[in-house]
Design an enzyme around this catalytic site. Structure first.
Site, mmCIF file in Angstrom:
data_model
loop_
_atom_site.group_PDB
_atom_site.id
_atom_site.type_symbol
_atom_site.label_atom_id
_atom_site.label_comp_id
_atom_site.label_asym_id
_atom_site.label_seq_id
_atom_site.Cartn_x
_atom_site.Cartn_y
_atom_site.Cartn_z
ATOM 1 N N ASP A 150 22.955 17.956 -15.498
ATOM 2 C CA ASP A 150 23.914 18.521 -14.544
ATOM 3 C C ASP A 150 23.604 19.990 -14.296
ATOM 4 O O ASP A 150 24.083 20.877 -15.007
ATOM 5 C CB ASP A 150 25.359 18.324 -14.996
ATOM 6 C CG ASP A 150 25.851 16.905 -14.750
ATOM 7 O OD1 ASP A 150 25.052 16.071 -14.276
ATOM 8 O OD2 ASP A 150 27.029 16.628 -15.041
ATOM 9 N N HIS A 204 27.870 15.809 -20.027
ATOM 10 C CA HIS A 204 28.770 14.974 -19.240
ATOM 11 C C HIS A 204 30.252 15.299 -19.467
ATOM 12 O O HIS A 204 30.980 15.554 -18.510
ATOM 13 C CB HIS A 204 28.484 13.496 -19.523
ATOM 14 C CG HIS A 204 28.949 12.568 -18.448
ATOM 15 N ND1 HIS A 204 28.919 12.895 -17.116
ATOM 16 C CD2 HIS A 204 29.452 11.297 -18.499
ATOM 17 C CE1 HIS A 204 29.365 11.865 -16.404
ATOM 18 N NE2 HIS A 204 29.705 10.897 -17.209
ATOM 19 N N ASP A 239 25.510 20.917 -18.411
ATOM 20 C CA ASP A 239 26.542 20.944 -17.366
ATOM 21 C C ASP A 239 26.845 22.378 -16.936
ATOM 22 O O ASP A 239 27.997 22.806 -16.920
ATOM 23 C CB ASP A 239 27.807 20.249 -17.870
ATOM 24 C CG ASP A 239 27.571 18.794 -18.236
ATOM 25 O OD1 ASP A 239 28.092 17.921 -17.525
ATOM 26 O OD2 ASP A 239 26.852 18.527 -19.220
ATOM 27 N N HIS A 255 35.288 10.209 -19.185
ATOM 28 C CA HIS A 255 34.019 9.466 -19.299
ATOM 29 C C HIS A 255 33.994 8.590 -20.556
ATOM 30 O O HIS A 255 32.921 8.324 -21.115
ATOM 31 C CB HIS A 255 32.818 10.432 -19.311
ATOM 32 C CG HIS A 255 32.813 11.372 -18.144
ATOM 33 N ND1 HIS A 255 32.832 10.931 -16.850
ATOM 34 C CD2 HIS A 255 32.787 12.732 -18.087
ATOM 35 C CE1 HIS A 255 32.820 11.987 -16.030
ATOM 36 N NE2 HIS A 255 32.801 13.078 -16.757
ATOM 37 N N ASN A 278 24.320 12.902 -14.083
ATOM 38 C CA ASN A 278 24.878 12.189 -12.937
ATOM 39 C C ASN A 278 24.917 13.055 -11.676
ATOM 40 O O ASN A 278 24.801 12.549 -10.555
ATOM 41 C CB ASN A 278 26.276 11.661 -13.248
ATOM 42 C CG ASN A 278 27.253 12.754 -13.636
ATOM 43 O OD1 ASN A 278 27.037 13.460 -14.633
ATOM 44 N ND2 ASN A 278 28.333 12.913 -12.881
ATOM 45 N N HIS A 314 32.987 17.796 -20.359
ATOM 46 C CA HIS A 314 32.970 19.254 -20.250
ATOM 47 C C HIS A 314 33.754 19.902 -21.386
ATOM 48 O O HIS A 314 34.795 20.536 -21.194
ATOM 49 C CB HIS A 314 33.508 19.685 -18.886
ATOM 50 C CG HIS A 314 32.694 19.158 -17.756
ATOM 51 N ND1 HIS A 314 33.149 19.069 -16.465
ATOM 52 C CD2 HIS A 314 31.414 18.675 -17.734
ATOM 53 C CE1 HIS A 314 32.201 18.561 -15.692
ATOM 54 N NE2 HIS A 314 31.141 18.310 -16.443
#
Length: 444
Positions: A176, A335, A147, A308, A213, A337
């Site tokens: 990500d 996913h 991410d 999430h 995602n 953070h």
């Protein structure tokens, strides 16, 4: 008075004539220099199953240019040429540059190679090291980032990783990348700027890609209905080498590790291609050859943050029995953070009849690590569920990266480094004992 008026008039006419001539002739005579066709956004990843190939990717903006890569080993100096292919794509009102992908094959293990892209244009030279030959006691060091995005904190994370005294040789990236979809119309210029940002690392060591995602870029409201289009055009992976039918799930071997990449955002139900592949993949893992079994995915299965929550639950129900059966050592996800490390737990006993639905300690289960703390634009996930569940061994809402240092077939040292600390500081660490060769209880 008359003479002065005439002189003023003459001077004015001369000035006017010079101005007009300048406007007409100037563009013909003016040479403003050179418009750069600088090759940008160079990145590499593993190009086959075992580490003897590398996929080199780069972008030329104004014209295709050459798709060839010139390369040579530090030892031989004999230069060879590999031929690649070029692709482009459009996304809403954006048209990409010319994206080149070239696979360099039949490399020697444990060797430094130099390579040049932009042949005949603006040539740029980089280098990489191939991994040691696959084997059970081969040491190797992975970096772990997820991410990432492209913010001040992202830059701090990448710098922190680069400056870590424990040098990573390749990065396991858990999804990500650019966060282009956070901008109006999924502004694909953000894909370009992100690739320029990370080039300083990924042009010199392979990053192993996982789709998150933010790679979906599914936007039917602007006519973009093909998932993963920018990601799949830009980031090629060697999925066919492991018998996969799509680039979002695949496996590689690197040194003493067997790495399985899964897609949280592709279908994974009973009769799907991903499920068929994973059921055939696990039995192929030879723990005498690659004792360390690592899984990468994006959406975590065990997550005690209020972000999430339970998004990975259906995938966990589908695949967790396989993870326990084949004694996966560790699972890395993003996913969320923030950072979290689990105990070795499983929840495979649960079914709708017995109602036993609490995770229990299980020494055949992997340790689950969430490392979605790269520094993205959406900020930290700092809202945690309370009390902290028993399966959660350590959690913290800070940006950072991790290092996995595999020593041999029995031991690996893992450390997580928050950005707020000095480069060598370990905010969380753990000795991993291999599930196959040294199944010691790590919780003691």
């Amino acid at each position: 008075m008359g003479q002065m008026g005439l002189s003023s008039f003459s001077f004015s006419m001369v000035s006017y004539i010079i101005l007009v001539l300048g406007l007409i002739i100037g563009p013909l005579l003016c040479n403003g220099g050179k418009t750069s066709t600088f090759v940008r956004k160079v990145h590499i990843t593993q190009g086959d199953q075992v580490g003897k190939a590398v996929i080199v990717s780069w972008v030329t903006v104004n014209e295709p240019g050459s798709s060839e890569v010139l390369y040579w080993s530090e030892i031989s100096k004999h230069k060879k040429v590999a031929k690649g292919k070029v692709v482009t794509y459009t996304y809403f009102n954006y048209t990409s540059g010319y994206i080149h992908h070239c696979t360099i094959r039949n490399l020697k293990f444990n060797t430094k190679y130099y390579y040049v892209v932009g042949i005949g244009h603006t040539e740029r030279m980089f280098w990489f090291f191939t991994p040691p030959e696959v084997g059970p006691d081969v040491p190797y060091t992975f970096g772990l980032i997820g991410d990432l995005g492209q913010t001040f904190d992202s830059n701090k994370t990448l710098t922190h990783y680069e400056m870590n005294p424990q040098k990573g040789q390749a990065v396991l990236f858990v999804g990500d990348l650019s966060y282009a979809d956070n901008y109006p119309n999924h502004d694909n210029n953000r894909w370009d700027s992100w690739a320029r940002f990370v080039e300083r690392s990924v042009a010199y060591q392979p990053w192993i890609w996982t789709a998150g995602n933010h790679e979906l870029d599914f936007a039917p409201e602007i006519g973009e209905t093909k998932p993963f289009k920018p990601f799949s055009k830009r980031y090629h992976v060697p999925y066919k080498a492991s018998g996969s039918t799509a680039p979002f799930w695949y496996s590689i071997k690197r040194a003493s590790a067997y790495i399985i990449v899964l897609s949280s955002y592709s279908a994974y139900g009973k009769y799907t291609p991903q499920n068929a592949w994973i059921e055939e993949e696990f039995p192929k893992v030879n723990r005498s050859e690659t004792p360390w079994l690592i899984v990468l995915m994006h959406s975590p299965w065990y997550n005690s943050y209020n972000y999430h929550y339970m998004e990975g639950e259906t995938m966990r129900v589908m695949y967790e029995p396989l993870f326990v059966k084949y004694k996966v050592d560790m699972v890395f996800a993003g996913h969320v953070h923030a950072y979290e490390r689990s105990e070795r737990v499983s929840n495979v006993a649960y079914n709708i009849i017995n109602g036993e639905c609490m995770p229990v300690k299980d020494q055949s289960a992997p340790v689950y690590i969430t490392i979605g703390d790269g520094g993205n634009i959406e900020g930290l996930a700092n809202n945690m569920s309370e009390p902290q569940p028993a399966y959660s061994a350590y959690r913290e809402a800070s940006f950072g990266h991790a290092i996995l240092d595999i020593k041999n077939r029995t031991h690996a040292y893992y450390s997580w480094h928050r950005n707020d600390d000095g480069y060598a500081v370990e905010a969380d660490s753990l000795w991993f004992f291999n599930r196959q060769w040294y199944p010691k209880d790590e919780s003691h």
